[in-house]
Design a protein around this motif. Structure first.
Motif, PDB file in Angstrom:
ATOM      1  N   TRP A  96      -2.725  14.407  28.000  1.00  0.00           N
ATOM      2  CA  TRP A  96      -1.780  15.414  28.127  1.00  0.00           C
ATOM      3  C   TRP A  96      -1.706  16.049  29.646  1.00  0.00           C
ATOM      4  O   TRP A  96      -0.670  16.598  29.950  1.00  0.00           O
ATOM      5  CB  TRP A  96      -1.872  16.488  27.045  1.00  0.00           C
ATOM      6  N   ASN A  97      -2.747  16.113  30.289  1.00  0.00           N
ATOM      7  CA  ASN A  97      -2.907  16.599  31.640  1.00  0.00           C
ATOM      8  C   ASN A  97      -2.418  15.702  32.821  1.00  0.00           C
ATOM      9  O   ASN A  97      -2.597  15.812  33.675  1.00  0.00           O
ATOM     10  CB  ASN A  97      -4.241  16.853  31.774  1.00  0.00           C
TER      11      ASN A  97
ATOM     12  N   PRO B 174       2.644  24.473  31.511  1.00  0.00           N
ATOM     13  CA  PRO B 174       2.514  22.906  31.097  1.00  0.00           C
ATOM     14  C   PRO B 174       2.646  22.959  29.719  1.00  0.00           C
ATOM     15  O   PRO B 174       2.798  21.905  29.021  1.00  0.00           O
ATOM     16  CB  PRO B 174       1.540  22.393  31.803  1.00  0.00           C
ATOM     17  N   ILE B 175       2.318  24.022  29.091  1.00  0.00           N
ATOM     18  CA  ILE B 175       2.255  24.124  27.606  1.00  0.00           C
ATOM     19  C   ILE B 175       3.541  24.556  27.004  1.00  0.00           C
ATOM     20  O   ILE B 175       4.062  25.572  27.339  1.00  0.00           O
ATOM     21  CB  ILE B 175       1.198  25.027  27.109  1.00  0.00           C
ATOM     22  N   ALA B 176       4.408  23.908  26.107  1.00  0.00           N
ATOM     23  CA  ALA B 176       5.509  24.028  25.764  1.00  0.00           C
ATOM     24  C   ALA B 176       5.643  25.163  24.348  1.00  0.00           C
ATOM     25  O   ALA B 176       6.045  26.071  24.562  1.00  0.00           O
ATOM     26  CB  ALA B 176       6.255  23.068  25.260  1.00  0.00           C
ATOM     27  N   PHE B 177       4.357  25.033  23.623  1.00  0.00           N
ATOM     28  CA  PHE B 177       4.108  25.740  22.281  1.00  0.00           C
ATOM     29  C   PHE B 177       2.753  25.358  21.720  1.00  0.00           C
ATOM     30  O   PHE B 177       2.174  24.177  22.088  1.00  0.00           O
ATOM     31  CB  PHE B 177       5.341  25.867  21.678  1.00  0.00           C
ATOM     32  N   GLU B 178       2.426  26.403  21.083  1.00  0.00           N
ATOM     33  CA  GLU B 178       1.034  26.067  20.187  1.00  0.00           C
ATOM     34  C   GLU B 178       1.243  26.196  18.884  1.00  0.00           C
ATOM     35  O   GLU B 178       2.007  26.904  18.361  1.00  0.00           O
ATOM     36  CB  GLU B 178       0.013  27.133  20.850  1.00  0.00           C
TER      37      GLU B 178
ATOM     38  N   ILE C   2      13.216   9.737  33.156  1.00  0.00           N
ATOM     39  CA  ILE C   2      13.017  10.938  32.609  1.00  0.00           C
ATOM     40  C   ILE C   2      11.536  11.276  32.372  1.00  0.00           C
ATOM     41  O   ILE C   2      10.938  12.528  32.848  1.00  0.00           O
ATOM     42  CB  ILE C   2      13.494  10.738  31.141  1.00  0.00           C
ATOM     43  N   GLY C   3      10.478  10.362  32.350  1.00  0.00           N
ATOM     44  CA  GLY C   3       9.202  10.620  32.262  1.00  0.00           C
ATOM     45  C   GLY C   3       8.715  11.144  33.676  1.00  0.00           C
ATOM     46  O   GLY C   3       7.540  11.921  33.510  1.00  0.00           O
TER      47      GLY C   3
ATOM     48  N   ILE D   4       6.258  15.970  25.489  1.00  0.00           N
ATOM     49  CA  ILE D   4       7.641  16.102  25.067  1.00  0.00           C
ATOM     50  C   ILE D   4       8.549  15.358  25.912  1.00  0.00           C
ATOM     51  O   ILE D   4       9.467  14.302  25.464  1.00  0.00           O
ATOM     52  CB  ILE D   4       7.966  17.541  25.097  1.00  0.00           C
ATOM     53  N   ILE D   5       8.608  15.353  27.237  1.00  0.00           N
ATOM     54  CA  ILE D   5       9.335  14.637  28.139  1.00  0.00           C
ATOM     55  C   ILE D   5       9.173  13.226  28.101  1.00  0.00           C
ATOM     56  O   ILE D   5      10.175  12.453  27.994  1.00  0.00           O
ATOM     57  CB  ILE D   5       9.212  15.103  29.682  1.00  0.00           C
TER      58      ILE D   5
END
Length: 269
Positions: free
Chosen positions: A90-91, A10-14, A135-136, A25-26
């Motif tokens: 975010w969760n 679920p984490i794209a980047f840090e 999209i969401g 992001i989405i």
């Protein structure tokens, strides 16, 4: 859990101590695409180019806060014991109906302040809102939430779904109905219909009210398949009750506005 099937991260980047989640992001991509469509259409309808930019600066934050507050209120038994998680948006854990309420109220106040027609703004925004919702829902996909009852892998394969969706629906040793996908597809179809209805030049306000009816019909049936619904009582799902109310209310508003002559103007006027 089957070790051969690993869920998406679920984490794209840090960025140092900060983790950027796909969920955010989405949702952001959906909001930006919706804004772009609204800006293009608003220029055709004679509005200033920055009208919707100014509007979303207020509407999006307020809608997100309302969506989160709505969810937390109906899950208060949990969040009262875990108050530190209330801000962890975010969760996952936002309710579209809460966000819609916040966006509508914000749009109405904005229209009054700017001396613009609320119904004109709402009609222009309707396809954009539904696109953002379509999209969401893929944020729910990444978080493995908003799914239905357990099913077999064979059932999912019978739907001709790609492996990445089937694998992501494998949660804690079980496969589940991808209800996020059903709602996303229903919403995408709705966007196409709304864009087509623009050419039909409906009476002002009816494009937005049509969006309310379309989305609510799909949400009513899809919500009945989900396992994580916000409950009004032990047997009543909040989203289904709200959907029925919105459908009836939208139809009544259309009829009243026509009878009273409040919708004499057309969308393109």
């Amino acid at each position: 859990m089957n070790e051969a099937i690993k869920p998406l991260n679920p984490i794209a980047f840090e960025l140092g101590p900060f983790a950027v989640h796909w969920y955010g992001i989405i949702i952001g991509i959906g909001a930006l695409l919706g804004l772009w469509i609204a800006i293009k259409e608003s220029e055709k309808r004679g509005l200033q180019k920055d009208t919707f930019i100014d509007l979303v600066l207020f509407a999006i934050p307020i809608a997100i806060l309302c969506a989160r507050a709505y969810y937390v209120i109906f899950e208060w038994d949990y969040y009262s014991e875990h108050p530190g998680e209330i801000i962890q948006i975010w969760n996952g854990g936002i309710a579209i109906h809460g966000g819609l309420i916040g966006a509508i109220v914000t749009g109405y106040v904005f229209s009054r302040v700017k001396n613009l027609s609320f119904w004109k703004l709402a009609d222009i925004a309707a396809p954009s809102i539904l696109l953002g919702q379509a999209i969401g829902r893929w944020g729910n996909f990444v978080n493995q939430e908003a799914h239905g009852e357990s099913v077999t892998r064979g059932f999912l394969e019978s739907l001709h779904l790609p492996d990445f969706i089937i694998n992501q629906m494998y949660i804690n040793g079980q496969y589940y109905h991808p209800t996020f996908l059903y709602e996303s597809l229903w919403s995408f179809v709705g966007v196409i219909i709304l864009l087509w209805l623009r050419r039909a030049n409906l009476r002002r306000g009816e494009l937005f009210l049509g969006y309310i009816i379309w989305y609510s019909i799909g949400r009513f049936f899809i919500e009945g398949m989900r396992t994580d619904s916000l409950m009004l009582t032990d047997t009543l799902r909040m989203a289904q009750v709200i959907s029925i109310v919105l459908i009836v209310l939208a139809i009544v508003v259309i009829i009243v506005r026509r009878v009273k002559g409040y919708s004499a103007q057309r969308y393109a006027e």
